[in-house]
Design a protein around this motif. Structure first.
Motif, mmCIF file in Angstrom:
data_model
loop_
_atom_site.group_PDB
_atom_site.id
_atom_site.type_symbol
_atom_site.label_atom_id
_atom_site.label_comp_id
_atom_site.label_asym_id
_atom_site.label_seq_id
_atom_site.Cartn_x
_atom_site.Cartn_y
_atom_site.Cartn_z
ATOM 1 N N GLN A 47 -1.358 1.249 10.976
ATOM 2 C CA GLN A 47 -0.995 0.742 9.625
ATOM 3 C C GLN A 47 -2.242 0.319 8.769
ATOM 4 O O GLN A 47 -3.235 0.461 9.474
ATOM 5 C CB GLN A 47 -0.412 -0.745 9.915
ATOM 6 N N ALA A 48 -2.218 0.379 7.368
ATOM 7 C CA ALA A 48 -3.322 0.206 6.958
ATOM 8 C C ALA A 48 -4.209 -1.067 7.069
ATOM 9 O O ALA A 48 -5.353 -0.833 7.106
ATOM 10 C CB ALA A 48 -2.944 0.152 5.246
ATOM 11 N N CYS A 49 -3.620 -1.852 7.634
ATOM 12 C CA CYS A 49 -4.450 -3.323 8.111
ATOM 13 C C CYS A 49 -4.986 -3.054 9.304
ATOM 14 O O CYS A 49 -5.630 -4.071 9.875
ATOM 15 C CB CYS A 49 -3.475 -4.289 8.173
ATOM 16 N N GLY A 50 -4.770 -1.776 10.133
ATOM 17 C CA GLY A 50 -5.423 -1.653 11.360
ATOM 18 C C GLY A 50 -4.448 -1.951 12.494
ATOM 19 O O GLY A 50 -4.879 -1.492 13.548
ATOM 20 N N ASP A 51 -3.624 -2.386 12.192
ATOM 21 C CA ASP A 51 -2.290 -2.905 13.167
ATOM 22 C C ASP A 51 -1.593 -1.458 13.796
ATOM 23 O O ASP A 51 -1.701 -0.518 12.925
ATOM 24 C CB ASP A 51 -1.295 -3.925 12.945
ATOM 25 N N VAL A 52 -1.111 -1.311 14.732
ATOM 26 C CA VAL A 52 -0.212 -0.331 15.242
ATOM 27 C C VAL A 52 1.271 -1.095 15.580
ATOM 28 O O VAL A 52 1.276 -1.867 16.196
ATOM 29 C CB VAL A 52 -0.816 0.325 16.348
ATOM 30 N N GLY A 53 2.354 -0.139 14.953
ATOM 31 C CA GLY A 53 3.668 -0.969 15.309
ATOM 32 C C GLY A 53 4.636 -0.396 14.198
ATOM 33 O O GLY A 53 4.079 0.238 13.311
ATOM 34 N N MET A 54 5.726 -1.147 14.170
ATOM 35 C CA MET A 54 6.924 -0.718 13.238
ATOM 36 C C MET A 54 6.249 -1.471 11.892
ATOM 37 O O MET A 54 6.008 -2.513 11.821
ATOM 38 C CB MET A 54 8.079 -1.391 13.629
ATOM 39 N N GLY A 55 6.716 -0.660 10.737
ATOM 40 C CA GLY A 55 6.578 -1.245 9.441
ATOM 41 C C GLY A 55 6.024 -0.172 8.408
ATOM 42 O O GLY A 55 5.970 -0.453 7.233
ATOM 43 N N ARG A 56 5.847 1.032 8.867
ATOM 44 C CA ARG A 56 5.364 2.250 7.869
ATOM 45 C C ARG A 56 6.352 2.752 7.163
ATOM 46 O O ARG A 56 7.581 3.134 7.756
ATOM 47 C CB ARG A 56 4.708 3.162 8.602
ATOM 48 N N MET A 57 6.153 2.686 5.975
ATOM 49 C CA MET A 57 7.685 3.579 4.986
ATOM 50 C C MET A 57 7.620 4.876 5.343
ATOM 51 O O MET A 57 6.502 5.556 5.451
ATOM 52 C CB MET A 57 7.235 2.917 3.582
ATOM 53 N N ILE A 84 0.887 -1.040 0.001
ATOM 54 C CA ILE A 84 -0.044 0.114 -0.084
ATOM 55 C C ILE A 84 0.899 1.156 -0.002
ATOM 56 O O ILE A 84 0.464 2.188 -0.595
ATOM 57 C CB ILE A 84 -1.026 -0.091 1.153
ATOM 58 N N ALA A 85 2.047 1.260 0.522
ATOM 59 C CA ALA A 85 3.054 2.252 0.687
ATOM 60 C C ALA A 85 3.556 3.020 -0.773
ATOM 61 O O ALA A 85 4.148 3.789 -0.958
ATOM 62 C CB ALA A 85 4.344 1.948 1.563
ATOM 63 N N ALA A 86 3.117 1.975 -1.746
ATOM 64 C CA ALA A 86 3.410 2.243 -3.052
ATOM 65 C C ALA A 86 3.084 3.666 -3.520
ATOM 66 O O ALA A 86 3.698 4.571 -4.400
ATOM 67 C CB ALA A 86 3.193 1.374 -4.114
ATOM 68 N N TYR A 87 2.066 4.114 -3.009
ATOM 69 C CA TYR A 87 1.537 5.556 -3.427
ATOM 70 C C TYR A 87 2.412 6.537 -2.979
ATOM 71 O O TYR A 87 2.559 7.692 -3.552
ATOM 72 C CB TYR A 87 -0.072 5.706 -2.516
ATOM 73 N N LYS A 88 3.096 6.266 -1.878
ATOM 74 C CA LYS A 88 4.260 7.334 -1.385
ATOM 75 C C LYS A 88 5.512 7.364 -2.524
ATOM 76 O O LYS A 88 6.262 8.433 -2.285
ATOM 77 C CB LYS A 88 4.749 6.849 -0.004
ATOM 78 N N SER A 89 5.685 6.084 -3.210
ATOM 79 C CA SER A 89 6.689 6.182 -4.150
ATOM 80 C C SER A 89 6.520 7.345 -5.299
ATOM 81 O O SER A 89 7.654 7.636 -5.862
ATOM 82 C CB SER A 89 6.750 4.837 -4.787
ATOM 83 N N ALA A 90 5.245 7.644 -5.630
ATOM 84 C CA ALA A 90 4.751 8.549 -6.697
ATOM 85 C C ALA A 90 5.456 9.962 -6.207
ATOM 86 O O ALA A 90 6.261 10.655 -6.986
ATOM 87 C CB ALA A 90 3.394 8.476 -6.810
ATOM 88 N N ASP A 91 5.298 10.197 -4.893
ATOM 89 C CA ASP A 91 5.828 11.581 -4.395
ATOM 90 C C ASP A 91 7.219 11.351 -4.320
ATOM 91 O O ASP A 91 7.981 12.460 -4.529
ATOM 92 C CB ASP A 91 5.085 11.744 -2.878
ATOM 93 N N LEU A 92 7.694 10.063 -3.991
ATOM 94 C CA LEU A 92 9.319 10.292 -3.929
ATOM 95 C C LEU A 92 9.938 10.440 -5.450
ATOM 96 O O LEU A 92 10.946 11.153 -5.443
ATOM 97 C CB LEU A 92 9.695 8.793 -3.417
ATOM 98 N N VAL A 93 9.309 9.993 -6.487
ATOM 99 C CA VAL A 93 9.692 10.175 -7.814
ATOM 100 C C VAL A 93 9.967 11.722 -7.818
ATOM 101 O O VAL A 93 10.930 12.307 -8.419
ATOM 102 C CB VAL A 93 8.874 9.727 -8.794
ATOM 103 N N ARG A 94 8.897 12.553 -7.614
ATOM 104 C CA ARG A 94 8.805 13.754 -7.973
ATOM 105 C C ARG A 94 10.017 14.747 -7.032
ATOM 106 O O ARG A 94 10.593 15.453 -7.563
ATOM 107 C CB ARG A 94 7.319 14.270 -7.275
ATOM 108 N N ARG A 95 10.077 14.172 -6.003
ATOM 109 C CA ARG A 95 10.954 15.031 -5.039
ATOM 110 C C ARG A 95 12.523 14.668 -5.558
ATOM 111 O O ARG A 95 13.385 15.623 -5.345
ATOM 112 C CB ARG A 95 10.926 14.485 -3.764
ATOM 113 N N LEU A 96 12.614 13.165 -5.968
ATOM 114 C CA LEU A 96 14.027 12.960 -6.473
ATOM 115 C C LEU A 96 14.303 13.731 -7.965
ATOM 116 O O LEU A 96 15.398 14.453 -8.081
ATOM 117 C CB LEU A 96 14.091 11.595 -6.880
#
Ligand code: PMT
Length: 400
Positions: free
Chosen positions: A158-168, A18-30
């Motif tokens: 997290q997108a799945c509803g959990d809370v913890g480490m793993g967010r990009m 699901i974090a792939a959406y952030k990669s679009a923003d990353l392309v723009r910033r790079l």
């Protein structure tokens, strides 16, 4: 703060998450920071974000297939792997991390990863339980051992509803971390001259004296210097290696040729001279014009001393910063310290060439580095990685 990304060639490899959406923003910033970006997407990534979006943002065609004749006719996957200064996998799913750690090359992303000499980084993103799993942590440790930079995920919901480490991490943070990879020890604007490989000292038209140097260490240094922003002249004895991208290569045969090419290259402007070459200390006093014929049971060949190239450069009134090497089979550090002083070097990197697993020919090396007021131990790792560490050490001394 992102200035080090200017003109850098970045492959952003996107895997499924699901974090792939952030990669679009990353392309723009790079892109905004001046990097040239090619996007690679796995099949799963395309379920989350379309190649069209990434193409529009990067301004380059998106690469999705390993066996695609049309794409290979443009920029083939090996060419793409060689083109990059950095491959960042973001998001990196647990599945992709496992395949990268094991060296499995069963799609475009994992094949590029194996085929590149670029810096490599991963930005893992996954469910917190998957992140905490022993096997995921073992895979990450393996990647770190291979010199891969891990952009550790953040904690949170997290997108799945959990809370913890793993967010990009957010794109702005990832762009900065990419820039930081190029920031340490930068040689931007510096001119570097490197000697590499063996020399061949002719006895007659068909025979010569040489040694086991493959040129790998020197060629890796040339790549690392280019990566750090330098313009590089590589003076190489006879080796079987392709010329690294963006490097000016001068091919030489003997120590005398190498000396002349080095003096010329340094006279043309040089901030850093790196002497990786295994130069023959002696050459035959005469070179027979015709093939020497078989004679009695013994033959005596008179040798005369070759000039010391690195010492000659280090004796120049306006000398560059000089990094010499020492290849030793015994009392490695003691002899290296002697060479540092006697050849008037600024720094020396010594390796134990009696070991079969490092030094001559090997893809790995391990070095102890000495300079006037310090030393560093570089543990056994690929020559690409050793080269980057040496460049960083030189750059720090140059800045001082
Ligand atoms: O090429 P590879 O297969 O990757 O192997 C890498 C390597 C083992 C060759 C490399 O890591 C290395 O140790 N290079 C230095 C080899 C060497 O000749 O060392 P040396 O201790 O004999 O020489 C000391 C220094 O003087 C070196 O910087 C050498 O380049 C320089 N030298 C030596 C003799 C000479 N006539 N002129 C020189 O400039």
């Amino acid at each position: 703060m992102l200035a080090t990304l200017k003109h850098k060639r970045v492959i952003l490899a996107v895997s499924g998450g699901i974090a792939a959406y952030k990669s679009a923003d990353l392309v723009r910033r790079l892109k905004d920071a001046g990097a040239d970006v090619h996007v690679v997407m796995t099949a799963a990534a395309q379920q989350f974000i379309t190649p069209l979006t990434m193409q529009a943002l990067s301004g380059n065609p998106v690469h999705t297939e390993l066996l695609d004749s049309a794409a290979e006719a443009g920029m083939g996957h090996i060419q793409l792997a060689r083109w990059a200064d950095l491959i960042l996998v973001a998001p990196a799913s647990a599945d992709v991390l496992a395949r990268l750690a094991q060296g499995i090359a069963n799609d475009l992303l994992t094949t590029l990863w194996l085929a590149t000499r670029a810096k490599r980084a991963v930005a893992p993103a996954m469910n917190q339980q998957m992140w905490a799993a022993n096997v995921t942590q073992e895979n990450l440790a393996k990647l770190a051992e291979q010199g891969v930079t891990i952009f550790t995920p953040a904690a949170g919901s997290q997108a799945c509803g959990d809370v913890g480490m793993g967010r990009m991490p957010e794109a702005v943070d990832l762009a900065q971390r990419c820039a930081d990879l190029f920031a340490v020890g930068t040689l931007t604007g510096k001119k570097v001259v490197i000697t590499a490989g063996p020399t061949q000292e002719a006895l007659d038209p068909v025979r010569y004296i040489t040694n086991h140097s493959s040129g790998k260490m020197g060629f890796c240094l040339a790549e690392a210097c280019v990566e750090a922003g330098a313009s590089v002249t590589l003076i190489s004895g006879p080796v079987h290696l392709p010329t690294p991208d963006r490097v000016q290569r001068i091919k030489v045969i003997s120590a005398m040729d190498m000396l002349q090419a080095s003096q010329q290259a340094v006279a043309d402007g040089c901030d850093l001279f790196i002497a990786t070459a295994a130069v023959a200390d002696y050459r035959p006093a005469t070179v027979a014009e015709q093939k020497i014929k078989k004679q009695g049971d013994n033959i005596v060949i008179e040798l005369v001393k070759n000039p010391d190239i690195v010492a000659t450069i280090a004796a120049l009134p306006n000398k560059p910063f000089v990094l010499g090497f020492a290849a030793e089979t015994e009392r490695v550090e003691e002899y290296a310290r002697g060479k540092l002083k006697n050849k008037n070097l600024d720094m020396i990197a010594c390796n134990d060439v009696s070991r079969a697993d490092i030094g001559f020919q090997s893809d790995d090396n391990a070095m102890t580095v000495f300079w006037q007021n310090g030393m560093a131990k570089l543990e056994k790792s690929p020559k690409t990685y050793i080269a980057r560490q040496l460049v960083n050490l030189c750059a720090k001394q140059l800045q001082n």
